[in-house]
Design an enzyme around this catalytic site. Structure first.
Site, PDB file in Angstrom:
ATOM      1  N   MET A 293      -6.698 -11.596  -0.436  1.00 45.54           N
ATOM      2  CA  MET A 293      -7.931 -11.162   0.204  1.00 45.54           C
ATOM      3  C   MET A 293      -7.708 -11.036   1.700  1.00 45.54           C
ATOM      4  O   MET A 293      -7.221 -11.952   2.347  1.00 45.54           O
ATOM      5  CB  MET A 293      -9.065 -12.166  -0.079  1.00 45.54           C
ATOM      6  CG  MET A 293     -10.372 -11.825   0.598  1.00 45.54           C
ATOM      7  SD  MET A 293     -10.999 -10.220   0.052  1.00 45.54           S
ATOM      8  CE  MET A 293     -11.816  -9.676   1.555  1.00 45.54           C
ATOM      9  N   GLU A 294      -8.110  -9.864   2.236  1.00 42.03           N
ATOM     10  CA  GLU A 294      -7.769  -9.466   3.599  1.00 42.03           C
ATOM     11  C   GLU A 294      -8.656 -10.050   4.686  1.00 42.03           C
ATOM     12  O   GLU A 294      -8.984  -9.373   5.665  1.00 42.03           O
ATOM     13  CB  GLU A 294      -7.793  -7.941   3.697  1.00 42.03           C
ATOM     14  CG  GLU A 294      -9.159  -7.293   3.506  1.00 42.03           C
ATOM     15  CD  GLU A 294      -9.470  -6.879   2.092  1.00 42.03           C
ATOM     16  OE1 GLU A 294     -10.342  -6.006   1.894  1.00 42.03           O
ATOM     17  OE2 GLU A 294      -8.835  -7.425   1.160  1.00 42.03           O
ATOM     18  N   ASN A 295      -9.060 -11.315   4.588  1.00 41.43           N
ATOM     19  CA  ASN A 295      -9.861 -11.922   5.637  1.00 41.43           C
ATOM     20  C   ASN A 295      -9.134 -11.793   6.978  1.00 41.43           C
ATOM     21  O   ASN A 295      -7.964 -12.176   7.094  1.00 41.43           O
ATOM     22  CB  ASN A 295     -10.095 -13.401   5.337  1.00 41.43           C
ATOM     23  CG  ASN A 295     -10.450 -13.652   3.887  1.00 41.43           C
ATOM     24  OD1 ASN A 295     -11.453 -13.182   3.389  1.00 41.43           O
ATOM     25  ND2 ASN A 295      -9.578 -14.401   3.203  1.00 41.43           N
TER      26      ASN A 295
ATOM     27  N   GLY B 180      -5.450 -11.077  -6.331  1.00 39.53           N
ATOM     28  CA  GLY B 180      -4.074 -11.228  -5.861  1.00 39.53           C
ATOM     29  C   GLY B 180      -4.052 -11.766  -4.450  1.00 39.53           C
ATOM     30  O   GLY B 180      -3.276 -12.655  -4.106  1.00 39.53           O
TER      31      GLY B 180
ATOM     32  N   GLU C 184     -15.465 -11.368  -0.958  1.00 39.76           N
ATOM     33  CA  GLU C 184     -15.589  -9.980  -1.397  1.00 39.76           C
ATOM     34  C   GLU C 184     -15.797  -9.941  -2.907  1.00 39.76           C
ATOM     35  O   GLU C 184     -15.120 -10.662  -3.644  1.00 39.76           O
ATOM     36  CB  GLU C 184     -14.330  -9.182  -1.026  1.00 39.76           C
ATOM     37  CG  GLU C 184     -14.529  -7.693  -1.208  1.00 39.76           C
ATOM     38  CD  GLU C 184     -13.294  -6.878  -0.832  1.00 39.76           C
ATOM     39  OE1 GLU C 184     -13.443  -5.737  -0.402  1.00 39.76           O
ATOM     40  OE2 GLU C 184     -12.175  -7.400  -0.970  1.00 39.76           O
TER      41      GLU C 184
ATOM     42  N   GLU D 157      -2.228  -6.382   2.455  1.00 37.31           N
ATOM     43  CA  GLU D 157      -3.298  -7.142   3.112  1.00 37.31           C
ATOM     44  C   GLU D 157      -3.257  -6.990   4.632  1.00 37.31           C
ATOM     45  O   GLU D 157      -4.302  -6.920   5.285  1.00 37.31           O
ATOM     46  CB  GLU D 157      -3.211  -8.615   2.715  1.00 37.31           C
ATOM     47  CG  GLU D 157      -3.303  -8.872   1.216  1.00 37.31           C
ATOM     48  CD  GLU D 157      -4.517  -8.238   0.571  1.00 37.31           C
ATOM     49  OE1 GLU D 157      -5.602  -8.218   1.199  1.00 37.31           O
ATOM     50  OE2 GLU D 157      -4.389  -7.743  -0.566  1.00 37.31           O
TER      51      GLU D 157
ATOM     52  N   HIS E 109      -4.857  -3.893   5.867  1.00 34.66           N
ATOM     53  CA  HIS E 109      -6.318  -3.988   5.900  1.00 34.66           C
ATOM     54  C   HIS E 109      -6.861  -4.461   7.245  1.00 34.66           C
ATOM     55  O   HIS E 109      -8.057  -4.269   7.520  1.00 34.66           O
ATOM     56  CB  HIS E 109      -6.792  -4.994   4.845  1.00 34.66           C
ATOM     57  CG  HIS E 109      -7.041  -4.419   3.495  1.00 34.66           C
ATOM     58  ND1 HIS E 109      -7.839  -3.327   3.275  1.00 34.66           N
ATOM     59  CD2 HIS E 109      -6.617  -4.825   2.259  1.00 34.66           C
ATOM     60  CE1 HIS E 109      -7.906  -3.078   1.972  1.00 34.66           C
ATOM     61  NE2 HIS E 109      -7.157  -3.963   1.335  1.00 34.66           N
TER      62      HIS E 109
END
Length: 859
Positions: free
Chosen positions: A272-274, A270, A135, A307, A310
């Site tokens: 990442m919402e994979n 900080g 992202e 996260e 998300h």
């Protein structure tokens, strides 16, 4: 929003991907990777060329096979400035399904984006792992793709890696095939749900995982490099709670098959919402709960909950284009508060969220602000959207809307939105439609002014001559005025509490016009606007109302005291209240017990510290000791039995403030004693106190302390301990020591993920800012080359807002203009305006403030 025929940033929709089958093999010695992919696509109109995204890739072979079995060879042409590849074929591709096959190579870069390498120290030496950060627009650095959020597809990934390494991706492992002749293995993962490219992830390295915790049918695990497994328990607990909480709140099951949370040693953001494989920087996931401060634990809980929120808002339902990123980030910020507040009610997260709301109000009070939803064309503008306006302002207006509609109605609308758009893309209008259906109210006319327009209102409160009518008037709040009359109006949900003889009148109303007159049954004794604090606006009380509210401070809720002092400080910076009046107001808060209120007081005194000359600093320090001293004396240095975590953190905050801004010698001496005691026996000092003690000792210390802190930074046992000592290096006052710290930002001693923040802290220091600014100018090319791509320079440059002298401001403006530097979106314009606000404040209030200090602190 759909791309025009010649849009240089949006791909045509003549060919749409449906499924990617990707095979990658990283080379940890050459820092490269090779790849092959087959993409099932649908051609919607005859084309001889396919356009897709690719950056820092070399495409070797191209072919496409149709449903009839015909295979065509293609030729790839790369357009690096546009980050695109054009695949040309010798004859038109007929509408229908095709399978596009590509082979390519790429760079395992060290810029913390795309498919990149991360290093860490192990007992046997330096180790390397590979991770991804896609992202906003960096999946194209790992494989050629349609790298826009609207091009959702399923992904099946295979990684070929050394047989000793672990591999984690979004889904469970489907198969693992040994390749013994090469000492490798091919690990294939199950196909993902239909999702955007920026949510794909894979991590390769020596990793260890916790045992899974089952939340319904979903296993939850924490992953880290070897030797740090003992720091995972806290994150696993909040992760499991959050997953169950969100499933219940959203009314939809978690959309993945498993949930892994991975700590990466080098990580620019900080977290990442994979989907199914959330990546974090170590400080946001790994923590020793018994040794961390409350603030450090709160950060981990917030980020983990954010996260996981998300997984629905962002992953299951995704914005169509980057202008709608607030739909992801504002909702995740709002939901993290709900989840953590439910998990730890004693933390009072909605009260402490006031600090985040205040930060957004600060930025949104600029002339150079932007709407929450803002036009995004270029990828660099998308990167600049990840800011306070998207996250904190977005979450604040959602909280305001939730409180106005009612939590149950709001949740019903959210559930309807997610259910209707799952596995697809949505826009703001879709959310308004769902919330409107639940509420039976037209949401756009209420909310569009908050989302599609920058800024916010100032509500002026006064009482007319009858004393029985409260007069409320709105206008836009700005720190700077240009003489033009502000005519913008918002629809403002107001929550009023008005004291009259014999009782309190509680009233809610929608202020849609410029003025509203509210009659009450008796003379107004006092009035509180924005009761409960959920409104995203400021209140400016007439002097008599402010005096009456101030006398009622003990009877106001913490959030209302917070808003009172925060709005008064904003009015002071904007020139609506003299600084001396604000300082006199602060005398009424010496008995304050809420750490968020003290955060406003501390922040305001730190701001004043930037605009004074060194000659008057001793008197300013005496002022700080006068305001903070009674609270420090009242709380002492040791917690009482059964004392709350919030009070423990408040003690630490106050010690830090009076020991640095107040330069209190007695506090510094006690800090030194307690610090030594904590080294001998960690449990002898409350866990919230050591970060403050270290900061105080840096401020008061010299070369001996500096050398010790450098060594402890290098040998820290937890990510939090490492950060304490690292940022303390920016807190010293000696020029030679600060120069050594500046050198560390580029000489490899500090991780690239941390160096921009360290440089920012030095720019913000009144003792380092001139030297730091000279360093930044002199090393600009090196900083651009070494800092994390896209975000690093932007984060460092936030520090220029503290260069609060006319000379430094002029120099900063000339530097950025002469080099034609941009930071994406309106970022640089906002930084420079914030700097100008401080300089204007200095010139307006500086002389009177020095007189004020001289009269009250004679020595």
């Amino acid at each position: 929003m759909s791309p025009g025929p010649a849009d240089p940033y949006r791909l045509p929709r003549t060919v749409i991907p449906e499924r990617y089958e990707i095979r990658l093999e990283p080379d940890f010695e050459r820092f490269t990777f090779t790849g092959e992919e087959t993409v099932t696509v649908t051609v919607y109109e005859p084309v001889t060329e396919i356009a897709l995204n690719a950056a820092e890739l070399q495409i070797q072979q191209v072919s496409i096979r149709g449903a009839a079995g015909v295979t065509l060879k293609g030729e790839a042409t790369l357009d690096e400035p546009a980050e695109r590849a054009r695949l040309a074929f010798p004859e038109p591709l007929a509408p229908g399904p095709w399978r596009l096959s590509l082979s390519f190579t790429g760079i395992l870069n060290d810029r913390l984006h795309g498919f990149y390498r991360s290093t860490y120290k192990a007992p046997e030496g330096e180790k390397i792992l590979a991770a991804t950060q896609f992202e906003a627009t960096d999946a194209r650095r790992a494989f050629p793709c349609w790298d826009e959020p609207a091009f959702k597809a399923a992904f099946q990934v295979t990684l070929v890696v050394p047989e000793s390494l672990q591999v984690v991706s979004n889904t469970p492992v489907a198969s693992e095939q040994p390749i013994p002749e090469r000492g490798r293995k091919a690990v294939t993962f199950a196909p993902t749900i239909k999702m955007s490219t920026y949510l794909l992830a894979f991590v390769v390295g020596e990793l260890e995982a916790t045992d899974p915790v089952m939340v319904g049918r979903t296993p939850v695990r924490i992953w880290c490099v070897p030797g740090k497994g003992h720091l995972t328990a806290f994150a696993r607990e909040i992760a499991a709670f959050s997953l169950g909480f969100f499933e219940q709140y959203y009314g939809l099951p978690y959309p993945g098959e498993k949930l892994d949370l991975l700590a990466i040693p080098d990580f620019a953001a900080g977290a990442m919402e994979n989907l199914g494989a959330i990546t974090f920087r170590e400080t946001a996931l790994l923590v020793d709960a018994g040794a961390a401060s409350h603030a450090e634990l709160e950060r981990v809980a917030d980020v983990v909950a954010h996260e996981i929120a998300h997984m629905w808002f962002g992953d299951l339902v995704t914005m169509v284009w980057w202008n709608g990123i607030w739909l992801n980030e504002a909702f995740a910020t709002f939901m993290e508060m709900l989840a953590v507040d439910a998990w730890k009610p004693a933390w009072e997260r909605w009260v402490t969220f006031g600090v985040s709301r205040a930060a957004a109000l600060g930025l949104d009070g600029l002339k150079s602000t932007r709407p929450i939803e803002f036009e995004v064309r270029a990828p660099r503008d998308a990167d600049a959207m990840f800011d306070l306006l998207t996250y904190e302002k977005g979450a604040s207006v959602l909280r305001m809307l939730e409180q106005y509609l009612g939590p149950a109605v709001f949740r019903e609308g959210v559930r309807g939105y997610l259910a209707e758009h799952q596995y697809a893309n949505a826009e703001t209008t879709d959310l308004w439609k769902a919330l409107g259906a639940a509420a039976g109210k037209p949401i756009p006319e209420l909310m569009d002014g908050w989302i599609f327009r920058g800024g916010y209102p100032l509500v002026a409160a006064s009482v007319d001559e009858s004393r029985r009518t409260l007069v409320l008037a709105q206008r836009r709040f700005t720190y700077l005025t240009d003489g033009a009359e502000e005519t913008e109006l918002w629809q403002i949900p107001l929550s009023l509490r008005v004291g009259v003889r014999g009782g309190v009148v509680i009233k809610t109303l929608l202020l849609a016009g410029q003025e509203e007159r509210v009659e009450v049954p008796g003379p107004v004794e006092w009035a509180l606007v924005n009761a409960g604090g959920s409104g995203f606006y400021r209140t400016h009380y007439a002097p008599d109302l402010l005096r009456k509210l101030t006398r009622r401070l003990p009877h106001l809720a913490p959030i209302d005291r917070f808003n009172l002092i925060n709005d008064a400080w904003a009015a002071t910076v904007a020139g609506l209240m003299p600084l001396r009046d604000y300082l006199e107001l602060t005398t009424e808060f010496r008995a304050e017990t809420d750490r968020n209120v003290w955060a406003v007081l501390t922040g305001s005194f730190a701001y004043v510290n930037r605009i004074i000359s060194s000659a008057v600093r001793p008197k300013f320090e005496a002022l700080v000791r006068d305001r903070f001293g009674p609270a420090v004396e009242r709380l002492g240095f040791s917690p009482e039995p059964e004392e709350s975590e919030l009070i423990r953190q408040l003690r630490a905050d106050l010690v830090r403030a009076i020991g640095t801004l107040g330069n209190d010698a007695e506090v510094q001496a006690e800090a030194r004693r307690l610090y030594q005691r904590s080294l001998e026996e960690a449990a002898a000092v409350d866990p919230s106190l050591p970060p403050a003690l270290i900061a105080v000792l840096a401020h008061a210390g010299g070369e001996t302390e500096y050398d010790e802190f450098v060594q402890r930074f290098k040998t820290a046992k937890t990510p939090q301990e490492e950060q304490r000592y690292l940022y303390a290096l920016a807190g010293f006052r000696q020029g030679e020591l600060l120069g050594r710290t500046l050198d560390k930002t580029i000489n490899g001693e500090v991780r690239m993920q941390d160096a921009p923040f360290l440089a920012r802290a030095l720019l913000a220091s009144v003792y380092a800012r001139e030297t730091a600014w000279g360093f930044v100018k002199g090393n600009w090319a090196t900083l651009e080359r070494q800092f994390p791509a896209k975000s690093g320079i932007r984060r460092m440059c936030e520090g220029i807002t503290a260069l609060a002298t006319p000379e430094l401001e002029a120099d900063a403006r000339e530097f950025f203009a002469s080099r034609n530097i941009t930071l994406g979106g309106k970022t640089l314009e906002q930084y420079l305006e914030q700097l100008h606000v401080a300089v204007v404040f200095r010139e307006r209030e500086g002389p009177a403030f020095e007189t004020y200090l001289s009269r009250r602190f004679l020595k």
